[in-house]
Every structure is written in structure tokens, then in C-alpha cells.
Design a protein around this motif. Structure first.
Motif, short mmCIF file in Angstrom:
data_model
loop_
_atom_site.label_atom_id
_atom_site.label_comp_id
_atom_site.label_asym_id
_atom_site.label_seq_id
_atom_site.Cartn_x
_atom_site.Cartn_y
_atom_site.Cartn_z
N ARG A 310 -12.35 -30.98 26.40
CA ARG A 310 -12.46 -31.09 25.06
C ARG A 310 -12.16 -32.64 24.46
NH1 ARG A 310 -12.33 -26.13 22.49
NH2 ARG A 310 -11.99 -27.02 20.51
N THR A 311 -13.19 -33.14 23.79
CA THR A 311 -13.38 -34.64 23.44
C THR A 311 -11.98 -34.93 22.73
OG1 THR A 311 -14.95 -34.07 21.77
CG2 THR A 311 -15.83 -34.82 23.74
N ASP A 312 -11.35 -36.06 23.01
CA ASP A 312 -10.28 -36.64 22.22
C ASP A 312 -10.13 -38.11 22.54
OD1 ASP A 312 -7.93 -37.25 20.85
OD2 ASP A 312 -6.87 -35.68 21.68
N PRO A 313 -11.15 -38.84 21.87
CA PRO A 313 -11.36 -40.15 22.32
C PRO A 313 -9.96 -40.99 22.07
CG PRO A 313 -13.32 -39.48 20.92
CD PRO A 313 -12.28 -38.38 20.99
N SER A 314 -9.16 -40.66 21.17
CA SER A 314 -7.77 -41.62 20.70
C SER A 314 -6.94 -41.46 22.02
CB SER A 314 -7.47 -41.22 19.72
OG SER A 314 -6.79 -39.83 19.77
N LYS A 315 -6.98 -40.27 22.82
CA LYS A 315 -6.29 -40.02 23.95
C LYS A 315 -6.83 -40.44 24.99
CE LYS A 315 -3.33 -36.43 22.34
NZ LYS A 315 -2.77 -35.00 22.58
N ASP A 316 -8.07 -40.43 25.13
CA ASP A 316 -8.83 -40.56 26.52
C ASP A 316 -9.18 -41.84 26.68
OD1 ASP A 316 -8.52 -38.05 27.27
OD2 ASP A 316 -10.25 -37.06 26.59
N SER A 317 -9.14 -42.99 25.80
CA SER A 317 -9.71 -44.47 25.89
C SER A 317 -8.93 -44.90 27.14
CB SER A 317 -9.46 -45.00 24.40
OG SER A 317 -8.17 -44.90 24.12
N SER A 318 -7.61 -44.41 27.39
CA SER A 318 -7.06 -44.89 28.29
C SER A 318 -7.48 -44.55 29.80
CB SER A 318 -5.50 -44.42 28.52
OG SER A 318 -5.38 -43.17 28.50
N LEU A 319 -8.59 -43.63 29.90
CA LEU A 319 -9.21 -43.16 31.17
C LEU A 319 -10.45 -44.25 31.33
CD1 LEU A 319 -8.95 -39.54 30.66
CD2 LEU A 319 -7.46 -40.83 32.03
N ASP A 320 -10.90 -45.23 30.23
CA ASP A 320 -11.84 -45.93 30.47
C ASP A 320 -12.15 -46.45 31.79
OD1 ASP A 320 -12.66 -45.05 27.84
OD2 ASP A 320 -12.47 -47.17 26.88
N GLY A 321 -13.35 -46.31 32.24
CA GLY A 321 -13.59 -46.91 33.64
C GLY A 321 -13.53 -46.26 34.97
N ILE A 322 -12.49 -44.86 34.78
CA ILE A 322 -12.50 -44.18 35.81
C ILE A 322 -13.92 -43.56 36.22
CG2 ILE A 322 -11.39 -41.82 36.75
CD1 ILE A 322 -8.82 -42.61 35.44
N VAL A 323 -14.02 -43.46 37.45
CA VAL A 323 -15.30 -42.75 37.95
C VAL A 323 -14.83 -41.57 38.45
CG1 VAL A 323 -17.26 -42.72 39.62
CG2 VAL A 323 -16.54 -44.50 38.45
N TYR A 324 -15.38 -40.17 37.95
CA TYR A 324 -15.05 -38.80 38.34
C TYR A 324 -16.10 -38.24 38.43
CZ TYR A 324 -15.35 -37.13 33.63
OH TYR A 324 -15.69 -36.55 32.55
N THR A 325 -16.03 -36.79 39.19
CA THR A 325 -16.78 -35.91 39.34
C THR A 325 -16.73 -34.70 38.03
OG1 THR A 325 -15.13 -34.56 40.75
CG2 THR A 325 -16.98 -35.66 41.65
N GLU A 326 -18.07 -34.56 37.67
CA GLU A 326 -18.11 -33.52 36.43
C GLU A 326 -19.17 -32.48 36.67
OE1 GLU A 326 -16.67 -31.76 34.17
OE2 GLU A 326 -15.95 -33.46 33.06
N ILE A 327 -18.93 -31.56 36.01
CA ILE A 327 -20.01 -30.34 36.14
C ILE A 327 -21.19 -30.59 35.23
CG2 ILE A 327 -18.36 -28.67 36.92
CD1 ILE A 327 -18.60 -27.14 34.34
N PRO A 328 -22.53 -30.33 35.55
CA PRO A 328 -23.42 -30.62 34.59
C PRO A 328 -23.17 -29.98 33.00
CG PRO A 328 -24.28 -30.11 36.72
CD PRO A 328 -22.82 -29.71 36.81
N TRP A 329 -22.82 -28.95 33.10
CA TRP A 329 -22.65 -28.08 31.64
C TRP A 329 -21.89 -28.98 30.66
CZ3 TRP A 329 -24.90 -25.00 28.86
CH2 TRP A 329 -24.15 -24.46 27.76
N ILE A 330 -20.71 -29.75 31.08
CA ILE A 330 -19.83 -30.40 30.40
C ILE A 330 -20.90 -31.42 29.84
CG2 ILE A 330 -18.08 -32.03 30.47
CD1 ILE A 330 -17.11 -29.36 30.42
N MET A 331 -21.61 -32.44 30.67
CA MET A 331 -22.37 -33.35 30.03
C MET A 331 -23.51 -32.82 29.39
SD MET A 331 -20.47 -35.40 31.81
CE MET A 331 -21.25 -36.89 30.67
N GLU A 332 -24.19 -31.72 29.35
CA GLU A 332 -25.15 -31.16 28.68
C GLU A 332 -24.44 -31.04 27.39
OE1 GLU A 332 -27.17 -27.85 30.46
OE2 GLU A 332 -27.25 -28.95 32.44
N SER A 333 -23.37 -30.27 27.23
CA SER A 333 -22.67 -29.96 26.20
C SER A 333 -22.35 -30.97 25.27
CB SER A 333 -21.57 -28.95 26.41
OG SER A 333 -22.03 -27.71 27.16
N LEU A 334 -21.80 -32.16 25.95
CA LEU A 334 -21.54 -33.25 25.42
C LEU A 334 -22.57 -34.04 24.57
CD1 LEU A 334 -19.28 -35.21 27.65
CD2 LEU A 334 -18.77 -34.87 25.16
N GLN A 335 -23.95 -33.98 25.06
CA GLN A 335 -25.06 -34.48 24.49
C GLN A 335 -25.73 -33.70 23.53
OE1 GLN A 335 -28.32 -35.02 27.59
NE2 GLN A 335 -28.95 -36.91 26.58
#
Length: 406
Positions: A310-335
Motif C-alpha cells: 500500500r503506497t505511503d510516500p511519506s514513510k517510504d521515502s526513506s527507502l529511496d534507492g533500494i533495489v528490490y524484487t517485486e511481483i508484476p501485479w503490484i507494478m501494474e496496479s500502481l500504474q
């Protein structure tokens, strides 16, 4: 052992004691390479037997059958070991709990399956069987009696163990939504599928080696999950020539991780060219902040578990730059802007792919080289009929995930 067993009075061998007696006699028979005697000693059913003992009995029966033993009717029972592959799939039975701790998760899985059915299999019948009210064994048998070609589920390992403890009932393939902890004596009816974190850790290791990053620091929570993920990364990384400077297990609770980060950076100073982090979202935010402050140029890799879904940019901005594995459905739903509409988006995607695999099991099972482009990743069937996934890579920018491709 036989001498001790002979001194046990018959009146003591009732209920589970009788089953334990038969199990030990059968174990001795297998040691003496007499599989027929072993099958004869084992109880005909596991009714009234604890789950632990039932599992042992089932495994021993499989060992005896694999040695050429015959079942109690005198018929060779090799079909229990052979993979069950349907010729076609028109009916799918789904074993999921509709109440209890897994009830809400199961609802998202089933909704995902129904979505896939509407898109891919309009002529395939989908029927839900509630294991929280009927039990796994009874509901499996009901699904088979109703004509199911493939059974999807159960979700929890305990219900799966109950079903596998009675191999004589396994007449239809099962696509479980979890993995067994042991890969020994797996019946041919079982295909295993789930969101296995080890798959992701191995993919991160492979990607790092491909980028010629050959010395790593590993940070993982001090838990069984953390050990599994760390060990999967370490094994895959080292098997390809990678070196591990240090594996550090931090407290699996809200804590100050400063000492852990200082320790690993000191161990990897001048050598390490990446950090692999196994962590939950809250843990990853704290660890990433400390790493950014103390080693801003050191690449940080992680698995999908750092993102809640679930998107929460105010909290997740501290994760900027991390490279991580993600399922395609998450990226499709974000878009598409629909990600936050689902409570458990990854489980929803699991349901979609469970339907896809079940419907195409006849072709997938017969062609080990086949790959299926699913919503949880690129899917293929590995040894012991385990489904493996290859995910996309993503990174955070301004607190929001962005796809980096495979």
C-alpha cells in the motif's frame, strides 16, 4: 528394539500407542529391507492419530512403496509416487478457510481466482470448499466427488499435512498454496505454489553476481524467516563465487539497529560492494536510513517484503534507492492507480496465478521447460513439482516503487 517391544502387554496397545507400535515395527522392517512387512505393520488409516505421527507413518509408507512394497490388498501401489497429471481441466475445487485468522486473506485469493476465470477460463467451473467448517480431508473428498479435475489449496501447512497423511485418498492433483518444510517423500498428487521468499533472495543473489558485485554484507532479522532468507541468499551467492563479509542477525522487534549497521560496515570495509537486507517495511526504513548515513554509496538490495503493498510516500521515502524484487501485479496496479483498493494485493495475485497454473496444469506438468508469464512473476515448474517464480526488479523514488524490469 524388538526385544523391548515384545514385553509390551497387548492391552496397552490401543489408540495411538498401537499406531506407534506398528510404526516402529514397520521402521525396523524397512531397515531390514522388507517393505511388504513394513506396509503390513503400518495402520491402515490415520484416524485418531496425531498429526505428527500421521506424517511419519505417511512418509514411511511412501518409503516402503518406493522400495517395491505392495499395499494391503496386494496390489503394487506405485501410483501414489507417480505424478498425477490431468488430461484436461474443466472443474477446479478450491480449499480455503472462510473464517479464522486466514479468512480475509483467503477471500482475496479467491477473488483473484475469479478475476482470472473471467479473463482466461470462462468455461472452467470454480467451486469453493470451506476447510474452516468441514476440514481439509472431507472437503478434498467432496471436491473430488463433485468432479474436480484439480484441487487448489489448502493455504495453511496444517490442513495440507492432514490431507497428505492419507495418501490413499489422493486421486486428483493438489496445487497447494504453501510449501512443505521437507522435500522428502512428496506424493505425486502434490504441486506446491506460494510466495516463497527464498525464490526472491536467490534472484537478488543472481542479479548481484551478474553485475559483478561479488562481496556482500547480509542483514536479516533474528527469526526463522530471517534465517531462511539469509541462507537462501548466501547459498545462491556463494555457489557462483560470491563472498560474504558478514551475516548479521538483528533484533526482530522495534529497536535501534545502529550497532548492527556499524558492525557489518566495519566487517565489509574496503571489500563489500553490496548490502542485502531481509526486512519488513518498518525494519527496512530504519536500516536504510542508517546505511544511507554511514555508507551512502553502497548499493542496497532487498526482497518484496520491504513494501507493504500500500503506497505511503511519506514513510517510504526513506527507502529511496533500494533495489528490490517485486511481483508484476503490484507494478501494474500502481500504474493503473488501483493498488490501494485491495487489502492483500500479493495474495490477490497469488489467486490469479493459482487459477492460471491449475487450468494449464496438463501442459505445464508435461513440459518442465515451459514458462508462464504470471502476475506473481515468470512461473516454471521445478523439481518435486514446486512452482518457482522470477520477479521483476523495482526501486523507490520519492517513496513510490518504480519498475526496473527483470
Amino acid at each position: 528394539t524388538n526385544r523391548y517391544l515384545s514385553k509390551i502387554p497387548a492391552k496397552a496397545l490401543i489408540g495411538e500407542n498401537g499406531a506407534r507400535y506398528g510404526y516402529i515395527k514397520a521402521l525396523l522392517a524397512v531397515q531390514l529391507k522388507d517393505p511388504n512387512a513394513a506396509i503390513k505393520y503400518l495402520p491402515a488409516t490415520n484416524k485418531g492419530v496425531s498429526a505428527g505421527l500421521a506424517s511419519k507413518i505417511n512418509q514411511l509408507r511412501q518409503s516402503a512403496l518406493a522400495m517395491g512394497g505392495k499395499d494391503n490388498s496386494g496390489t503394487a501401489a506405485v501410483n501414489v509416487q507417480a505424478a498425477l497429471v490431468p488430461t484436461s481441466v474443466t472443474k477446479i475445487g478450491v480449499l480455503l478457510p472462510q473464517s479464522g485468522s486466514l479468512g480475509s486473506v483467503s477471500q482475496d485469493i479467491y477473488q483473484g481466482m475469479k478475476t482470472a476465470k473471467r479473463a482466461l477460463g470462462k468455461n472452467t467451473e470454480l467451486t469453493l470448499y470451506d476447510v474452516s467448517s468441514g476440514g481439509g480431508v472431507a472437503q478434498y473428498q467432496k471436491a473430488v466427488a463433485d468432479g474436480a479435475d484439480v484441487i487448489v489449496g489448502p493455504l495453511d501447512k496444517e490442513t495440507l499435512a492432514d490431507i497428505l497423511a492419507q495418501p490413499q485418498i489422493l486421486s486428483r492433483p493438489i496445487l497447494s498454496l504453501n510449501y512443505l518444510t521437507s522435500n522428502k517423500n512428496i506424493p505425486g498428487a502434490l504441486y506446491q505454489f506460494g510466495l516463497l521468499p527464498e525464490d526472491e533472495a536467490r534472484q537478488v543473489a543472481n542479479n548481484a553476481i551478474a553485475r559483478n558485485q561479488r562481496n556482500a554484507i547480509v542483514l536479516a532479522p533474528n527469526s526463522s524467516w530471517g534465517e531462511r532468507v539469509a541462507n537462501a541468499f548466501k547459498t545462491a551467492y556463494q555457489s557462483q563465487g560470491g563472498q560474504i563479509s558478514i551475516v548479521e542477525f538483528y533484533a526482530d522487534a522495534p529497536s535501534d539497529y545502529s550497532a548492527n549497521v556499524q558492525k557489518v560496515l566495519a566487517a565489509g570495509q574496503g571489500k563489500a560492494n553490496l548490502v542485502f537486507v531481509a526486512a519488513s517495511p518498518s525494519q527496512a526504513r530504519l536500516l536504510r536510513t542508517l546505511l544511507s548515513q554511514q555508507a551512502p554509496n553502497l548499493p542496497v538490495y532487498a526482497t518484496s517484503h520491504i513494501f507493504s503493498g500500500r503506497t505511503d510516500p511519506s514513510k517510504d521515502s526513506s527507502l529511496d534507492g533500494i533495489v528490490y524484487t517485486e511481483i508484476p501485479w503490484i507494478m501494474e496496479s500502481l500504474q493503473a492507480g488501483t493498488l490501494n483498493s485491495s487489502t492483500y494485493p500479493r495474495m490477490y495475485a497469488l489467486g490469479m496465478d493459482a487459477f492460471l497454473i491449475a487450468q494449464n496444469l496438463p501442459s505445464i506438468a508435461r513440459n518442465p521447460a515451459a514458462k508462464v508469464n504470471g502476475k506473481t512473476g515468470m512461473i516454471n515448474l521445478a523439481g518435486n513439482r514446486q512452482v518457482q517464480r522470477s520477479l521483476t526488479f523495482a526501486t523507490f523514488a520519492n517513496g513510490v516503487p518504480h519498475s526496473l524490469g527483470r
